[in-house]
Write an enzyme that holds these catalytic residues in place. Sequence first.
Site, PDB file in Angstrom:
ATOM      1  CG  HIS A 147      24.403  64.612  31.181  1.00  0.00           C
ATOM      2  ND1 HIS A 147      23.352  64.788  30.322  1.00  0.00           N
ATOM      3  CD2 HIS A 147      23.860  64.619  32.409  1.00  0.00           C
ATOM      4  CE1 HIS A 147      22.238  64.900  31.004  1.00  0.00           C
ATOM      5  NE2 HIS A 147      22.519  64.812  32.283  1.00  0.00           N
ATOM      6  CG  ASP A 193      23.631  65.461  26.901  1.00  0.00           C
ATOM      7  OD1 ASP A 193      24.261  64.780  27.721  1.00  0.00           O
ATOM      8  OD2 ASP A 193      22.452  65.827  27.106  1.00  0.00           O
ATOM      9  CB  ALA A 218      32.556  50.961  43.358  1.00  0.00           C
ATOM     10  CD  GLN A 266      26.850  52.145  39.749  1.00  0.00           C
ATOM     11  OE1 GLN A 266      27.192  52.969  40.593  1.00  0.00           O
ATOM     12  NE2 GLN A 266      25.765  52.301  39.014  1.00  0.00           N
ATOM     13  CD1 TRP A 322      19.463  55.800  31.066  1.00  0.00           C
ATOM     14  CD2 TRP A 322      17.389  55.669  31.897  1.00  0.00           C
ATOM     15  NE1 TRP A 322      18.760  54.896  30.301  1.00  0.00           N
ATOM     16  CE2 TRP A 322      17.487  54.798  30.797  1.00  0.00           C
ATOM     17  CE3 TRP A 322      16.183  55.749  32.592  1.00  0.00           C
ATOM     18  CZ2 TRP A 322      16.412  54.023  30.358  1.00  0.00           C
ATOM     19  CZ3 TRP A 322      15.119  54.984  32.168  1.00  0.00           C
ATOM     20  CH2 TRP A 322      15.240  54.127  31.055  1.00  0.00           C
ATOM     21  N   GLY A 374      15.148  65.258  38.758  1.00  0.00           N
ATOM     22  CA  GLY A 374      14.960  64.855  37.366  1.00  0.00           C
ATOM     23  C   GLY A 374      13.934  63.733  37.255  1.00  0.00           C
TER      24      GLY A 374
HETATM   25  C1  U2F Z   1      22.583  62.281  36.505  1.00  0.00           C
HETATM   26  O1  U2F Z   1      22.842  61.087  37.212  1.00  0.00           O
HETATM   27  P1  U2F Z   1      24.137  60.528  37.871  1.00  0.00           P
HETATM   28  O2  U2F Z   1      25.332  60.877  37.119  1.00  0.00           O
HETATM   29  O3  U2F Z   1      24.186  60.837  39.317  1.00  0.00           O
HETATM   30  O4  U2F Z   1      23.806  58.931  37.847  1.00  0.00           O
HETATM   31  P2  U2F Z   1      23.746  57.807  36.764  1.00  0.00           P
HETATM   32  O5  U2F Z   1      22.989  58.121  35.545  1.00  0.00           O
HETATM   33  O6  U2F Z   1      23.265  56.659  37.525  1.00  0.00           O
HETATM   34  O7  U2F Z   1      25.260  57.606  36.331  1.00  0.00           O
HETATM   35  C2  U2F Z   1      26.262  57.341  37.244  1.00  0.00           C
HETATM   36  C3  U2F Z   1      27.356  56.582  36.479  1.00  0.00           C
HETATM   37  O8  U2F Z   1      28.531  56.594  37.260  1.00  0.00           O
HETATM   38  C4  U2F Z   1      29.017  55.271  37.428  1.00  0.00           C
HETATM   39  C5  U2F Z   1      27.817  54.370  37.242  1.00  0.00           C
HETATM   40  C6  U2F Z   1      26.971  55.134  36.224  1.00  0.00           C
HETATM   41  O9  U2F Z   1      27.344  54.756  34.909  1.00  0.00           O
HETATM   42  O10 U2F Z   1      28.220  53.084  36.808  1.00  0.00           O
HETATM   43  N1  U2F Z   1      29.597  55.109  38.792  1.00  0.00           N
HETATM   44  C7  U2F Z   1      30.698  54.332  38.915  1.00  0.00           C
HETATM   45  O11 U2F Z   1      31.205  53.752  37.949  1.00  0.00           O
HETATM   46  N2  U2F Z   1      31.246  54.196  40.176  1.00  0.00           N
HETATM   47  C8  U2F Z   1      30.717  54.794  41.261  1.00  0.00           C
HETATM   48  O12 U2F Z   1      31.282  54.584  42.351  1.00  0.00           O
HETATM   49  C9  U2F Z   1      29.561  55.595  41.124  1.00  0.00           C
HETATM   50  C10 U2F Z   1      29.012  55.726  39.866  1.00  0.00           C
HETATM   51  C11 U2F Z   1      21.168  62.671  36.858  1.00  0.00           C
HETATM   52  F1  U2F Z   1      21.135  62.974  38.203  1.00  0.00           F
HETATM   53  C12 U2F Z   1      20.215  61.540  36.522  1.00  0.00           C
HETATM   54  O13 U2F Z   1      18.894  61.896  36.868  1.00  0.00           O
HETATM   55  C13 U2F Z   1      20.321  61.215  35.043  1.00  0.00           C
HETATM   56  O14 U2F Z   1      19.536  60.090  34.751  1.00  0.00           O
HETATM   57  C14 U2F Z   1      21.781  60.941  34.675  1.00  0.00           C
HETATM   58  C15 U2F Z   1      21.962  60.715  33.196  1.00  0.00           C
HETATM   59  O15 U2F Z   1      21.641  61.856  32.502  1.00  0.00           O
HETATM   60  O16 U2F Z   1      22.638  62.005  35.092  1.00  0.00           O
END
Ligand code: U2F
Length: 452
Positions: A17, A114, A331, A333, A351, A371
Amino acid sequence: MGSTRHVAVLAFPFGSHAAPLLNLVRKLATVELAATFSFLNTPKSNAFVASIAADLPNVRFYDVWDGFEDGYVPKGRGPLEAIELFIKAMPGNFREALSKAVEAAGEVTCVLSDAFIWIAEDMAAEMGVPWVALATAGPASVTAHLYTDLLRETFGTGEEAKAKLEEPLSCLPCLLPARVRDLPHEILMAEVNSPFARLLHGKAAKFPLAKAVVFNSFDGLDPPILNHLKTKLQKCLPVGPFHLTAPLAPPEPDVHGCLAWLDAAPSPASVVYVSFGTVMSPPPPELAALAEGIEASGARFLWSLRDAARGNLPRGFAERTRDRGMVVGWAPQTRVLQHPAVGAFVTHCGWNSMVESVASGVPMICRPFLGEQMMMSRILEEVMGVGLAAKDGVLTRDGVEESLDLILRKPEGKTMREKAEALKQIAEDAVGEGGSSTRNFRTLLKIINPKA
Ligand code: U2F
């Protein structure tokens, strides 16, 4: 006293977040040079994200108490335990940090938070300033939460709702083809009175009071949902994708050499990238099945996997796939997905990951957990045509092998890639001069500084 404009930014310090919020602050602070942005976040989360904007003199970081009393012994309830302690500490923890920020930079002129920090609306109202919310989980999440009462009236909660899992959400046509089973659990299934469910319900009631709700998204990604929200919110502002809009955060270091490894791939769109984001990881047997499926497919792969989960990979997997696979703890990403060698993404449909994937033209294999992820998996497959949902919501060896074969080698996969490429083009247009995200960003600037 500091500058005349002072934006208090209230972060939700869990999962991914805080990073997109600080990314948005970076874009605002670079234009609003005379304004101060006070970023209020827990010390742990600040340490993790600060590099996104540490180079900007008008962004200042303040620590907010995480709710853990000295000597507190965690009860082993996972991430929800920390979230509940944090919720309990609100709003006192934010008020304390805010008073320090006010001392340093003067009265607050706008609150940006947020969307999970619904108390931000109360704080903004007390100070008589506008409140802007960044909804990090995207428009489908906002819509579902906005209509929590309607959904509970229509489908009931708990056991009653569980008997209707396959029913489509016909009372909310913009979310179709999502079904009851695809809703965020806390809306109908989880304990609806738990602190987290109440936080989400509480925030939903506040959305219409926000001067603007901002998204890391772009017009044209999921038009039915965004168009609906435009009728419900004072201002619905998709201003992303953040990883395409200037000024970009400093690039994440590629410590494991992922990009160089991708450069060596023999053909474009031939590598599958795997990541389940920052919160979830599939249960061990499923993780093993995923590895077996990837191995059986013969595809090259790059897997972002937390060290703690590596022990769940099948015995000998690393050795057997050494010449065509790479497993790393983290990574870069966005750059990985933009690399031409990447042709598929196994994702939880978080997301940000989803936006980063479509904006790079990469089709997805979807394994959602929580979610809004289940709704997005459904929409990616059925509406956008750029995703394949794991059968019955679970990754199996054969399912993974089949899906990879389809995406990387079959005409159906080519069609998915074309659809993803079309979305990539829409995203690029949105962030260009005169594009919708660029215009929405200007609208946002006007709220923060009406004289801008
Ligand atoms: C929660 O989601 P997450 O934080 O699990 O997942 P994402 O929204 O997809 O965000 C992950 C971010 O971490 C980065 C990637 C994303 O920007 O590029 N990343 C990275 O740079 N390298 C890696 O090896 C792994 C990830 C929640 F579970 C979701 O349901 C929500 O949508 C989200 C946003 O509120 O938060």
